[in-house]
Design a protein around this motif. Structure first.
Motif, PDB file in Angstrom:
ATOM      1  N   UNK A 151      63.163  18.755 -21.706  1.00  0.00           N
ATOM      2  CA  UNK A 151      64.330  18.070 -22.269  1.00  0.00           C
ATOM      3  C   UNK A 151      64.961  18.936 -23.344  1.00  0.00           C
ATOM      4  N   UNK A 152      66.249  18.711 -23.579  1.00  0.00           N
ATOM      5  CA  UNK A 152      66.984  19.421 -24.630  1.00  0.00           C
ATOM      6  C   UNK A 152      67.770  18.400 -25.438  1.00  0.00           C
ATOM      7  N   UNK A 153      67.686  18.515 -26.748  1.00  0.00           N
ATOM      8  CA  UNK A 153      68.449  17.667 -27.665  1.00  0.00           C
ATOM      9  C   UNK A 153      69.659  18.462 -28.135  1.00  0.00           C
ATOM     10  N   UNK A 154      70.857  17.894 -27.985  1.00  0.00           N
ATOM     11  CA  UNK A 154      72.114  18.529 -28.358  1.00  0.00           C
ATOM     12  C   UNK A 154      72.780  17.703 -29.452  1.00  0.00           C
ATOM     13  N   UNK A 155      73.228  18.381 -30.520  1.00  0.00           N
ATOM     14  CA  UNK A 155      73.858  17.646 -31.625  1.00  0.00           C
ATOM     15  C   UNK A 155      74.940  18.508 -32.258  1.00  0.00           C
ATOM     16  N   UNK A 183      70.171  13.495 -25.828  1.00  0.00           N
ATOM     17  CA  UNK A 183      69.105  14.199 -25.121  1.00  0.00           C
ATOM     18  C   UNK A 183      69.475  14.279 -23.648  1.00  0.00           C
ATOM     19  N   UNK A 184      69.108  15.389 -23.004  1.00  0.00           N
ATOM     20  CA  UNK A 184      69.185  15.494 -21.551  1.00  0.00           C
ATOM     21  C   UNK A 184      67.820  15.914 -21.026  1.00  0.00           C
ATOM     22  N   UNK A 185      67.493  15.516 -19.804  1.00  0.00           N
ATOM     23  CA  UNK A 185      66.191  15.809 -19.224  1.00  0.00           C
ATOM     24  C   UNK A 185      65.300  14.585 -19.275  1.00  0.00           C
ATOM     25  N   UNK A 186      63.997  14.807 -19.474  1.00  0.00           N
ATOM     26  CA  UNK A 186      63.049  13.694 -19.530  1.00  0.00           C
ATOM     27  C   UNK A 186      61.890  14.057 -20.445  1.00  0.00           C
ATOM     28  N   UNK A 193      62.678  20.562 -16.235  1.00  0.00           N
ATOM     29  CA  UNK A 193      64.119  20.723 -16.055  1.00  0.00           C
ATOM     30  C   UNK A 193      64.360  21.953 -15.190  1.00  0.00           C
ATOM     31  N   UNK A 194      65.293  21.818 -14.244  1.00  0.00           N
ATOM     32  CA  UNK A 194      65.596  22.911 -13.332  1.00  0.00           C
ATOM     33  C   UNK A 194      66.989  23.511 -13.551  1.00  0.00           C
ATOM     34  N   UNK A 195      67.905  22.754 -14.129  1.00  0.00           N
ATOM     35  CA  UNK A 195      69.259  23.229 -14.395  1.00  0.00           C
ATOM     36  C   UNK A 195      69.905  22.294 -15.407  1.00  0.00           C
ATOM     37  N   UNK A 196      70.985  22.757 -16.048  1.00  0.00           N
ATOM     38  CA  UNK A 196      71.740  21.873 -16.939  1.00  0.00           C
ATOM     39  C   UNK A 196      73.138  22.425 -17.146  1.00  0.00           C
ATOM     40  N   UNK A 197      74.013  21.555 -17.619  1.00  0.00           N
ATOM     41  CA  UNK A 197      75.353  21.955 -18.035  1.00  0.00           C
ATOM     42  C   UNK A 197      75.745  21.191 -19.301  1.00  0.00           C
ATOM     43  N   UNK A 198      76.696  21.766 -20.027  1.00  0.00           N
ATOM     44  CA  UNK A 198      77.269  21.152 -21.232  1.00  0.00           C
ATOM     45  C   UNK A 198      78.783  21.289 -21.125  1.00  0.00           C
ATOM     46  N   UNK A 199      79.505  20.240 -21.460  1.00  0.00           N
ATOM     47  CA  UNK A 199      80.961  20.243 -21.377  1.00  0.00           C
ATOM     48  C   UNK A 199      81.542  19.805 -22.712  1.00  0.00           C
TER      49      UNK A 199
END
Length: 210
Positions: A151-155, A183-186, A193-199
């Motif tokens: 998981x990744x925490x974005x702020x 947070x994204x992931x689990x 986690x295998x991939x992610x994006x941020x917009x």
């Protein structure tokens, strides 16, 4: 702003990402270290050129106002594949892999345009790192002994984001809402986690700090 087709399901709101083909393959960062840790560094000319290439042709990069919008670029190292696409928040695509059962074990964030960006990563077997503020004009790499990212925490204090992660045996999961803290992931599910994006939104909302 790029368009993403998303379908909401589950408590975390799983997302289906359609038509998002990675568009930029840039020079890879150095390989993850064999011991746990992280590093913060100012952008090198090579890294700056790679970011410019990843952002080339985006609406934000070509803005006639001359104002550099907030952005964060991100790149994942997958255990088997190696370094995957460098992608930026004002362009299409994702970093990492889909449907290869290949966990992310290191991530790099590169920040620019005055964006206030903070992140922390939850690794399998070891838990969650401390939050790191990545100043605009710099780059930060998370890694931890080859353990998988879960998981990744974005702020951010000055901008909202949308984000999603492709989770092992689940697929795309995310909020599908503009948030400054998410947070994204689990966590607690033993799923990497295998991939992610941020917009990030572009245009007027970028300048007013949505």
């Amino acid at each position: 702003m790029r368009f993403r087709a998303l379908a909401a399901v589950s408590a975390l709101t799983a997302l289906t990402l359609l038509g998002a083909v990675p568009t930029a393959q840039a020079a890879a960062p150095s390989a993850p270290a064999t011991t746990s840790g992280a590093k913060l560094q100012k952008l090198t000319p090579e890294t700056a050129a790679a970011v410019d290439a990843a952002r080339a042709g985006t609406a934000a990069a070509d803005s006639p106002t001359g104002v550099t919008p907030h952005y964060v670029c991100f790149q994942a190292h997958s255990r088997t594949t190696g370094w995957t696409n460098l992608v930026c928040s004002d362009g299409p695509g994702f970093t990492g892999t889909e449907n290869k059962n290949d966990p992310i074990d290191s991530v790099v964030f590169t920040v620019g345009g005055g964006f206030d960006f903070r992140a922390q990563v939850h690794f399998a077997n070891t838990g969650t790192t401390g939050e790191v503020h990545v100043p605009s004009g710099s780059q930060y790499q998370f890694y931890n002994d080859g353990n998988a990212v879960e998981a990744i925490h974005l702020r951010s204090l000055n901008h909202s984001m949308k984000a999603a992660a492709h989770v092992q045996n689940v697929g795309w999961k995310g909020t599908n809402t503009w948030e400054r803290d998410q947070w994204i992931g689990s966590i607690g599910e033993a799923r990497w986690m295998e991939a992610f994006w941020i917009d990030l939104p572009t245009g007027l909302e970028t300048l007013t700090g949505q």
